[in-house]
Write a protein that holds these residues in place. Structure first.
Motif, PDB file in Angstrom:
ATOM      1  N   HIS A 197       0.840  -1.150   0.006  1.00 11.47           N
ATOM      2  CA  HIS A 197       0.147  -0.105  -0.193  1.00 11.47           C
ATOM      3  C   HIS A 197       0.961   1.235  -0.066  1.00 11.47           C
ATOM      4  CE1 HIS A 197      -3.656  -2.364   0.817  1.00 11.47           C
ATOM      5  NE2 HIS A 197      -2.964  -2.989   1.786  1.00 11.47           N
ATOM      6  N   PHE A 221      -6.998   0.716   2.104  1.00 14.94           N
ATOM      7  CA  PHE A 221      -6.971  -0.621   2.471  1.00 14.94           C
ATOM      8  C   PHE A 221      -8.461  -1.343   2.340  1.00 14.94           C
ATOM      9  CE2 PHE A 221      -3.440   0.832   4.835  1.00 14.94           C
ATOM     10  CZ  PHE A 221      -2.895  -0.255   4.992  1.00 14.94           C
ATOM     11  N   LYS A 222      -9.323  -0.681   1.646  1.00 15.84           N
ATOM     12  CA  LYS A 222     -10.441  -1.232   1.217  1.00 15.84           C
ATOM     13  C   LYS A 222     -11.455  -2.181   2.231  1.00 15.84           C
ATOM     14  CE  LYS A 222      -8.933  -1.219  -3.847  1.00 15.84           C
ATOM     15  NZ  LYS A 222      -7.787  -0.451  -3.610  1.00 15.84           N
ATOM     16  N   GLU A 224     -10.125  -3.426   4.913  1.00  8.90           N
ATOM     17  CA  GLU A 224      -9.364  -4.049   5.943  1.00  8.90           C
ATOM     18  C   GLU A 224      -9.182  -3.248   7.084  1.00  8.90           C
ATOM     19  OE1 GLU A 224      -5.550  -5.306   4.091  1.00  8.90           O
ATOM     20  OE2 GLU A 224      -6.675  -5.908   2.260  1.00  8.90           O
ATOM     21  N   TRP A 225      -8.804  -3.960   8.144  1.00 13.16           N
ATOM     22  CA  TRP A 225      -8.200  -3.195   9.389  1.00 13.16           C
ATOM     23  C   TRP A 225      -7.312  -2.846   9.433  1.00 13.16           C
ATOM     24  CZ3 TRP A 225     -12.211  -2.714  12.927  1.00 13.16           C
ATOM     25  CH2 TRP A 225     -13.255  -3.562  12.922  1.00 13.16           C
ATOM     26  N   TYR A 273      -7.881  -1.183  16.194  1.00 12.41           N
ATOM     27  CA  TYR A 273      -8.035  -1.033  14.777  1.00 12.41           C
ATOM     28  C   TYR A 273      -9.180  -0.446  14.377  1.00 12.41           C
ATOM     29  CZ  TYR A 273      -4.103  -4.551  14.575  1.00 12.41           C
ATOM     30  OH  TYR A 273      -2.829  -5.100  14.886  1.00 12.41           O
ATOM     31  N   ARG A 275     -11.735   0.241  10.458  1.00 10.71           N
ATOM     32  CA  ARG A 275     -11.941  -0.045   9.324  1.00 10.71           C
ATOM     33  C   ARG A 275     -13.129   1.012   8.591  1.00 10.71           C
ATOM     34  NH1 ARG A 275     -13.830  -6.127   8.846  1.00 10.71           N
ATOM     35  NH2 ARG A 275     -15.864  -5.992   9.820  1.00 10.71           N
ATOM     36  N   THR A 277     -16.399   0.837   6.362  1.00 13.13           N
ATOM     37  CA  THR A 277     -17.067   0.081   5.522  1.00 13.13           C
ATOM     38  C   THR A 277     -17.907   0.730   4.615  1.00 13.13           C
ATOM     39  OG1 THR A 277     -18.774   0.082   7.311  1.00 13.13           O
ATOM     40  CG2 THR A 277     -17.263  -1.572   7.492  1.00 13.13           C
TER      41      THR A 277
END
Length: 308
Positions: A197, A221-222, A224-225, A273, A275, A277
């Motif tokens: 990345h 990161f699409k 991902e955590w 973490y 992410r 969504t």
């Protein structure tokens, strides 16, 4: 044609090398770059390679160019001269290869490590840090991560880039910190885990607003955590963000859905973490849009209170 016995090139002074060339000699330009290598005790090397252990290992390779050492010899040197575990030697050689061409060649049945010259594609680390700035950063004499000191714990401190230069980090003093070699190696390995990345992270860091930097990182990161400390680093790329979590929450004003979890099985520390969504396009002027949305919500709450 010059005979091997008459040739003064470095290649003809290395046993077993000249037999591989049609002319009986490798031209010096094939082994070393035209730019002279820095002396082991030079300021040029100190500005380029912050680790004392690496500089000492470089010194051995530099002095042994006419009789390159084997890995056994390198490991013995690491144990005796550096007091390091021999398992660290391979890593030290890899780190030197960021700047120098250190080739492993089989000579007389043994693999020997030859310091040929500068790396053809050196690490993109930009200009070296000046000795004055290096001294300024190391002045606290304490690792910024673990707190160990050279005096009490016998660690070696190096100058670390909070944001790697390969990600767009600068040599500004705000982007530099003192780390012990162990913490520096751990941080480097951690950052290397994001190489897939790297381009997206570099782009995220380039934005002016912390919310846009965080958003670009999460989007890269699409779903991902992403570890919280990485988000904090990217959020503080242009200016330090004491409350980067608030900047993260700001994204929800624009319809972003962000999930959070704590992980308790990663050593002694709890890791946060995050992410994304749901990702939406951010407005051109984020601060103005946030203020407008906050005002709208206040009016909505006031209207709801009056109705009650």
């Amino acid at each position: 044609m010059t005979s091997p016995s008459q040739c003064q090139h470095l290649c003809c002074q290395i046993p077993g090398v000249r037999s591989r060339s049609r002319s009986g000699c490798r031209l010096a330009s094939e082994l070393v770059e035209s730019r002279p290598l820095p002396e082991p005790d030079s300021e040029e090397l100190a500005a380029l390679v912050g680790s004392t252990s690496q500089r000492l290992l470089y010194g051995l390779l530099y002095r042994r160019r006419s009789n390159p050492p084997t890995m056994v010899e390198l490991r013995l040197f690491a144990a005796q001269a550096l007091g390091e575990d021999q398992s660290q030697t391979d890593r030290r050689v890899r780190e030197l290869r960021r700047y120098f061409d250190v080739a492993a060649e089989r000579i007389d049945g043994e693999h020997r490590y030859i310091l040929r010259g500068w790396a053809k594609h050196p690490a993109a680390d930009g200009a070296p840090i000046s000795l004055r700035r290096r001294a300024e950063v190391l002045a606290p004499q304490r690792c910024a991560m673990c707190g160990k000191t050279p005096l009490e714990h016998h660690v070696t401190l190096v100058v670390d880039h909070r944001i790697p230069q390969s990600w767009g980090g600068s040599n500004d003093v705000d982007n530099l910190q003192p780390l012990c070699e162990d913490c520096n190696a751990g941080k480097r390995d951690y950052f290397h885990s994001f190489e897939a990345h790297a381009e997206e992270i570099r782009k995220a860091i380039s934005y002016d607003e912390p919310q846009r930097r965080i958003g670009a990182l999460l989007a890269a990161f699409k779903g991902e955590w992403v570890r919280g400390d990485l988000i904090g680093i990217v959020a503080s790329a242009k200016e330090y963000q004491e409350d980067w979590q608030r900047r993260l929450r700001d994204l929800r004003f624009f319809g972003w859905k962000i999930e959070h979890q704590n992980r308790y099985n990663e050593g002694a520390r709890v890791r946060a973490y995050y992410r994304a969504t749901v990702v939406t396009e951010l407005p051109e002027n984020i601060p103005t849009a946030i203020r407008a949305e906050e005002a709208r919500r206040r009016r909505a709450r006031s209207a709801s209170t009056l109705e009650d």
